[in-house]
Design a protein around this motif. Structure first.
Motif, PDB file in Angstrom:
ATOM      1  N   GLN A  68       0.604  -1.169  -0.356  1.00 54.22           N
ATOM      2  CA  GLN A  68      -0.182  -0.393   0.149  1.00 54.22           C
ATOM      3  C   GLN A  68       0.560   1.627  -0.088  1.00 54.22           C
ATOM      4  O   GLN A  68       0.485   2.647  -0.709  1.00 54.22           O
ATOM      5  N   LEU A 118      -2.700  10.855   1.426  1.00 57.51           N
ATOM      6  CA  LEU A 118      -4.103  10.580   0.906  1.00 57.51           C
ATOM      7  C   LEU A 118      -3.815   8.634   1.200  1.00 57.51           C
ATOM      8  O   LEU A 118      -4.874   8.290   1.831  1.00 57.51           O
ATOM      9  N   VAL A 119      -3.030   7.764   0.328  1.00 62.03           N
ATOM     10  CA  VAL A 119      -3.611   6.118   0.792  1.00 62.03           C
ATOM     11  C   VAL A 119      -3.028   6.389   2.185  1.00 62.03           C
ATOM     12  O   VAL A 119      -3.340   5.247   3.037  1.00 62.03           O
ATOM     13  N   ARG A 151      -2.878   7.880   4.669  1.00 67.08           N
ATOM     14  CA  ARG A 151      -4.346   8.504   5.695  1.00 67.08           C
ATOM     15  C   ARG A 151      -5.512   7.100   5.491  1.00 67.08           C
ATOM     16  O   ARG A 151      -6.057   6.363   6.665  1.00 67.08           O
ATOM     17  N   ASN A 152      -5.622   6.012   4.723  1.00 66.06           N
ATOM     18  CA  ASN A 152      -6.572   5.042   4.392  1.00 66.06           C
ATOM     19  C   ASN A 152      -6.095   4.649   4.772  1.00 66.06           C
ATOM     20  O   ASN A 152      -6.625   2.819   4.716  1.00 66.06           O
ATOM     21  N   ASP A 206     -11.641  12.986   8.865  1.00 61.97           N
ATOM     22  CA  ASP A 206      -9.956  12.578   9.270  1.00 61.97           C
ATOM     23  C   ASP A 206     -10.145  11.958  10.785  1.00 61.97           C
ATOM     24  O   ASP A 206      -9.496  11.362  11.639  1.00 61.97           O
ATOM     25  N   ASP A 228     -12.928   7.947   0.309  1.00 56.41           N
ATOM     26  CA  ASP A 228     -12.140   6.959   1.485  1.00 56.41           C
ATOM     27  C   ASP A 228     -12.568   5.174   1.115  1.00 56.41           C
ATOM     28  O   ASP A 228     -11.219   4.742   0.918  1.00 56.41           O
ATOM     29  N   VAL A 240     -11.240   4.140  -2.368  1.00 59.87           N
ATOM     30  CA  VAL A 240      -9.615   4.206  -2.275  1.00 59.87           C
ATOM     31  C   VAL A 240      -8.900   2.672  -1.265  1.00 59.87           C
ATOM     32  O   VAL A 240      -8.576   2.331  -1.345  1.00 59.87           O
ATOM     33  N   ALA A 241      -9.468   2.880  -0.461  1.00 60.30           N
ATOM     34  CA  ALA A 241      -9.033   1.291   0.045  1.00 60.30           C
ATOM     35  C   ALA A 241      -9.597  -0.332  -0.206  1.00 60.30           C
ATOM     36  O   ALA A 241      -8.769  -0.286   0.051  1.00 60.30           O
ATOM     37  N   LEU A 268      -6.838   0.333  -2.762  1.00 58.44           N
ATOM     38  CA  LEU A 268      -5.502  -0.507  -2.253  1.00 58.44           C
ATOM     39  C   LEU A 268      -5.887  -1.499  -1.524  1.00 58.44           C
ATOM     40  O   LEU A 268      -4.289  -2.504  -1.007  1.00 58.44           O
TER      41      LEU A 268
END
Lengths: 199, 306
Positions: free
Chosen positions: A40, A158-159, A161-162, B22, B51, B54-55, B58
């Motif tokens: 990640q 951003l990555v 953070r996630n 956040d 979010d 995005v998660a 990933l």
């Protein structure tokens, strides 16, 4: 091999200790536990799945070589994150030199020295969609390519953070920048994604 | 407030909305506004969906962990073997140790005797310091190094190198010598080893600027020690103490042929190299040097959280 919930329960220090005592399966457990994080972080820097997996492999090859010298008085995860970030940035520079990635600039104002955005960042007023669900299905399909097109500095923040729900202080420490820079980058990353995805 | 708002004077800036989203800060006034403002609530809803997306993006590819393990298994094992003597009283293992030492001494003496019988008079020679390695036995080439060497395109073959062997060198070594030119060529052909240091060796050339990330226990202390590790002729530029990242970045100017010595010195000093690019400690055979000046950047990363 143990199951994944057992892996998480065992601390990194225990696994490293077991590996140093000759238990080769302990390293496999470390990989199970942390390979996703390395991937990640690399994805955050590179925005490309193939490159991110290559970096994740390289991270663990490096760790495999150096683990016998790791004294265990530090957080293994912090060490791993730094290695992953550095290797991914090396790879990013390498790709850039070879012209493999097009750098995409934003029309938005640039960050100042202290990381705060200097100009106004207009937020478009949200428009109610006739078919919200359809829009979000499309979002899931498009997010990967839009992430790839984000400037690397915004994507990294951003990555992270996630990933693992890192707080702003941890992100600033890992990236070696100020807290204000992290706030700005995360906000701009989300706003840029909103703009590109027309949300 | 650094950003323009949707309703100036009423809605918070989007950076503040992100901070609230956040959970990094929860100022009561902004929270109270969001509860009554449908526009801000809608923006926060979009952030939540973003979010989530995005998660999802990933998620590592299936089977990646197994591929990582497989890549690690192909590496030479450096796992410390548990000591046979660990936890046992000295009197139990001391006789074994002495027996092993005696065996090593006997084998060494026998080997030396055999060698000195076969080579009664080894003539002295005055080869340049950087060619003396040929007076010593070569280690077996590592598979990884040989593969890297053979993979490099358009590299000179050992036969090419024989053309560059200077006549003056040939006369410096009598034929009976272990390090005669004939022996060197045989060794090169048989072992696939690279050429001596009098010409460009069959390896990769370095770029003008090399950057290596080294993991150390204490970057500040390692930075102070760096100067004592430099090879002669290398010049260290002091880092600017602008921020924590640049404090740990050192720039060294040196001829490319000295970079190998430098990385070897750093490795011996307990620094751990994480960058994959050349030069790598102990792998001088993979380098081709020309003496050109290069900039070698050392980035020191601590193995402890800061």
């Amino acid at each position: 091999m143990s199951n994944s919930s057992e892996n998480i329960a065992v601390s990194d220090a225990d696994l490293i200790g077991r590996w140093k005592e000759g238990d080769s399966t302990a390293f496999d457990l470390l990989v199970d536990k942390h390979a996703g994080k390395a991937y990640q972080i690399a994805y955050g820097v590179l925005g490309n799945k193939e490159d991110a997996e290559e970096v994740a492999q390289d991270v663990f090859v490096r760790i495999h070589r150096a683990l016998s010298r790791f004294r265990g008085d530090a957080e293994f995860s912090t060490w791993l994150y730094r290695i992953a970030l550095n290797l991914a940035r090396n790879k990013y520079r390498w790709n850039k030199v070879r012209g493999l990635r097009e750098m995409v600039s934003l029309d938005a104002p640039q960050e100042g020295e202290d990381g705060d955005s200097r100009g106004p960042m207009a937020v478009p007023a949200p428009k109610p969609s006739p078919d919200h669900e359809a829009i979000f299905r499309e979002l899931e399909q498009n997010i990967a390519s839009e992430l790839e097109n984000l400037p690397a500095a915004f994507r990294e923040a951003l990555v992270l953070r996630n990933m693992d729900d890192m707080d702003y202080h941890q992100i600033a420490s890992l990236l070696g920048c100020k807290l204000g820079t992290v706030k700005s980058r995360i906000a701009r990353a989300r706003e840029e994604l909103r703009r590109r995805l027309k949300l | 407030m650094t950003t323009e708002t949707r309703h100036p004077g009423l809605c918070p800036a989007c950076q503040d909305l992100n901070v609230i989203h956040d959970g990094q800060s929860e100022p009561a006034a902004i929270l109270a506004h969001i509860e009554t403002c449908p526009d801000c609530a809608a923006v926060l809803a979009v952030y939540r969906r973003l979010d989530q997306a995005v998660a999802d993006a990933l998620r590592p590819p299936a089977g990646m962990a197994e591929r990582v393990k497989s890549a690690c298994r192909q590496q030479p094992v450096r796992q410390p073997a548990p000591s046979r003597f660990q936890g046992r009283p000295v009197l139990e293992w001391l006789p074994s140790l002495l027996r092993a030492a005696a065996a090593v001494a006997v084998i060494g003496a026998a080997g030396w005797l055999a060698w000195s019988t076969a080579h009664p008079a080894r003539p002295p020679f005055a080869a340049p310091a950087d060619t003396v390695v040929f007076g010593q036995p070569y280690p077996a080439p590592e598979a990884e190094t040989v593969a890297a060497d053979t993979a490099a395109p358009a590299e000179p073959t050992p036969a090419d190198n024989s053309d560059r062997f200077p006549d003056s060198m040939a006369t410096a070594f009598p034929e009976s010598s272990l390090v005669s030119p004939q022996n060197l060529q045989l060794v090169n052909i048989a072992g696939g080893l690279t050429t001596p240091a009098w010409g460009d060796s069959a390896g990769s050339k370095l770029p003008r600027r090399i950057r290596h990330v080294w993991v150390v226990h204490d970057p500040a202390d390692a930075g102070r020690r760096l100067e004592t590790i430099l090879p002669p002729g290398a010049r260290l530029d002091r880092p600017r103490a602008a921020n924590s990242a640049s404090r740990n970045l050192f720039r060294i100017r040196l001829p490319d042929r000295d970079t190998q010595t430098l990385v070897d010195n750093l490795s011996r000093a307990g620094f751990s190299l994480v960058s994959p690019n050349l030069p790598q400690p102990g792998e001088s055979r993979r380098l081709a040097t020309t003496g050109k000046p290069v900039i070698y950047e050392v980035e020191l990363v601590g193995d402890t959280p800061q």
